[in-house]
Enzyme design. Structure first.
Site, PDB file in Angstrom:
ATOM      1  N   HIS A 145       0.885  -1.176   0.000  1.00 50.39           N
ATOM      2  CA  HIS A 145       0.000   0.000   0.000  1.00 50.39           C
ATOM      3  C   HIS A 145       0.922   1.225   0.000  1.00 50.39           C
ATOM      4  O   HIS A 145       2.026   1.169   0.565  1.00 50.39           O
ATOM      5  CB  HIS A 145      -0.822  -0.053   1.291  1.00 50.39           C
ATOM      6  CG  HIS A 145      -1.861   1.007   1.431  1.00 50.39           C
ATOM      7  ND1 HIS A 145      -1.568   2.284   1.815  1.00 50.39           N
ATOM      8  CD2 HIS A 145      -3.196   0.966   1.254  1.00 50.39           C
ATOM      9  CE1 HIS A 145      -2.690   3.000   1.874  1.00 50.39           C
ATOM     10  NE2 HIS A 145      -3.694   2.218   1.536  1.00 50.39           N
ATOM     11  N   ASP A 222       3.505  -3.931   7.972  1.00 50.27           N
ATOM     12  CA  ASP A 222       2.243  -3.212   7.854  1.00 50.27           C
ATOM     13  C   ASP A 222       1.128  -4.222   8.101  1.00 50.27           C
ATOM     14  O   ASP A 222       0.830  -5.057   7.245  1.00 50.27           O
ATOM     15  CB  ASP A 222       2.160  -2.615   6.435  1.00 50.27           C
ATOM     16  CG  ASP A 222       0.808  -1.961   6.173  1.00 50.27           C
ATOM     17  OD1 ASP A 222      -0.074  -2.016   7.056  1.00 50.27           O
ATOM     18  OD2 ASP A 222       0.652  -1.415   5.059  1.00 50.27           O
ATOM     19  N   GLN A 225      -4.162  -4.733   7.409  1.00 47.78           N
ATOM     20  CA  GLN A 225      -5.234  -5.636   6.952  1.00 47.78           C
ATOM     21  C   GLN A 225      -5.290  -6.934   7.753  1.00 47.78           C
ATOM     22  O   GLN A 225      -6.103  -7.800   7.437  1.00 47.78           O
ATOM     23  CB  GLN A 225      -5.047  -5.967   5.455  1.00 47.78           C
ATOM     24  CG  GLN A 225      -5.260  -4.803   4.517  1.00 47.78           C
ATOM     25  CD  GLN A 225      -6.704  -4.293   4.496  1.00 47.78           C
ATOM     26  OE1 GLN A 225      -7.628  -4.942   4.976  1.00 47.78           O
ATOM     27  NE2 GLN A 225      -6.893  -3.109   3.951  1.00 47.78           N
ATOM     28  N   LYS A 248      -9.847  -0.316  10.969  1.00 49.46           N
ATOM     29  CA  LYS A 248     -10.056  -1.483  10.099  1.00 49.46           C
ATOM     30  C   LYS A 248     -10.413  -2.721  10.912  1.00 49.46           C
ATOM     31  O   LYS A 248     -10.681  -3.773  10.347  1.00 49.46           O
ATOM     32  CB  LYS A 248      -8.814  -1.736   9.245  1.00 49.46           C
ATOM     33  CG  LYS A 248      -8.611  -0.641   8.183  1.00 49.46           C
ATOM     34  CD  LYS A 248      -7.437  -0.986   7.317  1.00 49.46           C
ATOM     35  CE  LYS A 248      -6.916   0.205   6.542  1.00 49.46           C
ATOM     36  NZ  LYS A 248      -7.658   0.467   5.321  1.00 49.46           N
ATOM     37  N   CYS A 388      -4.775   2.540  -3.512  1.00 52.02           N
ATOM     38  CA  CYS A 388      -3.490   3.048  -3.004  1.00 52.02           C
ATOM     39  C   CYS A 388      -2.378   2.029  -3.220  1.00 52.02           C
ATOM     40  O   CYS A 388      -1.495   1.857  -2.351  1.00 52.02           O
ATOM     41  CB  CYS A 388      -3.580   3.427  -1.528  1.00 52.02           C
ATOM     42  SG  CYS A 388      -4.660   4.817  -1.256  1.00 52.02           S
TER      43      CYS A 388
HETATM   44  N1  PMP Z   1      -1.645  -0.451   4.733  1.00 49.50           N
HETATM   45  C1  PMP Z   1      -2.612  -1.180   4.176  1.00 49.50           C
HETATM   46  C2  PMP Z   1      -2.296  -2.558   3.685  1.00 49.50           C
HETATM   47  C3  PMP Z   1      -3.886  -0.649   4.048  1.00 49.50           C
HETATM   48  O1  PMP Z   1      -4.851  -1.367   3.483  1.00 49.50           O
HETATM   49  C4  PMP Z   1      -4.133   0.660   4.542  1.00 49.50           C
HETATM   50  C5  PMP Z   1      -5.506   1.297   4.430  1.00 49.50           C
HETATM   51  N2  PMP Z   1      -6.111   1.163   3.210  1.00 49.50           N
HETATM   52  C6  PMP Z   1      -3.082   1.360   5.124  1.00 49.50           C
HETATM   53  C7  PMP Z   1      -1.855   0.775   5.205  1.00 49.50           C
HETATM   54  C8  PMP Z   1      -3.252   2.749   5.643  1.00 49.50           C
HETATM   55  O2  PMP Z   1      -4.142   2.781   6.719  1.00 49.50           O
HETATM   56  P1  PMP Z   1      -4.666   4.194   7.260  1.00 49.50           P
HETATM   57  O3  PMP Z   1      -5.296   4.876   6.085  1.00 49.50           O
HETATM   58  O4  PMP Z   1      -5.647   3.826   8.310  1.00 49.50           O
HETATM   59  O5  PMP Z   1      -3.495   4.922   7.768  1.00 49.50           O
END
Ligand code: PMP
Length: 431
Positions: A145, A222, A225, A248, A388
């Protein structure tokens, strides 16, 4: 018949669900009644929420805890000698301990409270800058991401570092065969996602951590998810730093965490300054407070920390293992039904046990945005776009995918609604 089956004709050959009650054998939706938003309608139809990978919905107990904080305890933390300030500080620190326990972390100081996973990953990257020299290497993966890619790109640009990436195979997995070449004695950091937000792939983090540690590299995971959806134990993963967001996993927005080993956290320099992150300040010098407060500049989102433990309570009430089984069941069913439609490309591993609770797909005849819009007209919420993860979409050879993602409240009926919605979209476009 569910209200949805009544609103739309039940798909031919699919037995209607006996109901949405908790743990219904057929639909498997759990705790639905605890999520008030799921009672609302969209465009006159019952909401089918299939966008939990972007943000999960919130149970009543989380909403109530956040409201209770503002009604009964609101004050700023770590300063002020009055009762409300002490209560707010207690709630804030209780959340830290609760998150630590949830992830198998022994010391609460290992949990840094921030506003998001993105903030946590920016702290990891920015905080390590002072330890890196031009020519040092950072290894990321081809399925990150942007939150776990762009901070490393910015760092590499600023410090003259070399950014490498572990590629993704055609099957949507990390090409581990490339790891020995890509990990060199200049590799200082390996940053990777636990579960891909596009492919769903669950990466073998412990194995990659072991290889990285043999090279003396620090590993940043990270877990945006994975936390709350599959069992995540910080010590078992072996990572040095781990980032995730509360929103999440059924918790409030505006709250994220960086969890670390004491050694890794001690290596980080703060990236935000001011407020309570100091020990002493003179007109031209400052020293930092101890970890983790040195990373928590400014007024935090205390209301969110007051609410998040209620989300973790819910996960533990059902057990993360049961939630995982439920997501595997939904993902397997969705994979089967999406494949049976024909003409769709489904991304990532086919085995539902090897992936998180989400499926990205595309229809070469129908743009993902058009599909998402027509699904919305049927009350079905999915996400469409690059999620993203632009480099990964380039690798997949598509500009955009549609993504259906699941939470504990989703049912097989929701998957049926998705399938019917896709059929409807295709009929509108005559494909
Ligand atoms: N990493 C991953 C794999 C994600 O799916 C997301 C959110 N889509 C993020 C990081 C970023 O999370 P946040 O927008 O809550 O900071």
């Amino acid at each position: 018949m569910t209200s949805r089956d009544q609103a739309l004709n039940a798909p031919a050959g699919v037995e209607p669900c006996a109901g949405q009650r908790d743990g219904c054998e057929r639909c498997g939706g759990l705790a639905r009644e605890r999520f008030p938003i799921l009672r609302r309608a969209v465009h006159g139809l019952p909401l089918v929420y299939l966008d939990s990978a972007a943000t999960s919905q919130k149970p009543e107990q989380v909403i109530a805890a956040e409201a209770r904080y503002y009604r009964e305890h609101n004050a700023n933390v770590h300063r002020g000698m009055h009762a409300l300030a002490a209560e707010a500080t207690d709630l804030y620190e209780q959340c830290r301990r609760r998150v630590g326990r949830f992830l198998g972390v022994t010391r609460p100081e290992q949990v840094v409270t921030l506003r998001s996973a993105t903030a946590a990953l920016n702290l990891a990257a920015g905080g390590l800058a002072h330890r890196l020299r031009p020519g040092d290497e950072i290894l990321v993966t081809g399925m990150e991401h942007h939150a776990n890619l762009v901070p490393w790109i910015a760092l590499a640009r600023r410090e003259g570092l070399v950014l490498r990436h572990l590629p993704v195979t055609d099957g949507g997995e990390l090409d581990l065969g490339r790891l020995p070449d890509l990990l060199t004695d200049r590799t200082r950091v390996v940053a990777l996602t636990h579960v891909s937000n596009v492919l769903g792939t669950i990466n073998p983090v412990a194995e990659i951590v072991a290889a990285a540690h043999r090279r003396g590299a620090l590993v940043v995971v990270d877990a945006a998810q994975s936390v709350g959806h599959l069992p995540v134990n910080f010590a078992a993963l072996g990572a040095d730093l781990l980032a995730f967001s509360a929103h999440k996993c059924y918790g409030p927005m505006g709250l994220g965490f960086l969890v670390g080993t004491p050694e890794a956290l001690a290596q980080l320099e703060p990236v935000e300054f001011g407020g309570e992150m100091i020990e002493t300040v003179t007109m031209d010098a400052a020293t930092w407070a101890a970890v983790p407060l040195r990373f928590e500049a400014g007024t935090p989102h205390v209301a969110a920390t007051a609410a998040f433990p209620a989300a973790l309570d819910l996960v533990e009430e059902y057990t993360v293992e049961r939630l995982r089984t439920h997501e595997i069941s939904l993902t397997g069913y969705a994979w089967e039904r999406l494949s049976a439609l024909g003409g769709l490309t489904l991304h990532g591993p086919a085995d539902p046990a090897a992936r998180g609770g989400l499926i990205s797909f595309h229809d070469p005849q129908l743009h993902a945005h058009d599909l998402a819009q027509l699904l919305d007209a049927r009350g079905v919420a999915v996400r469409a776009g690059h999620h993203c993860a632009q480099p990964l979409h380039r690798r997949l050879g598509v500009a955009a995918t549609a993504r259906a993602s699941f939470g504990l409240y989703n049912s097989h009926d929701d998957v049926d609604a998705l399938i019917e919605g896709i059929r409807y979209a295709r009929s509108v476009f005559g494909t």
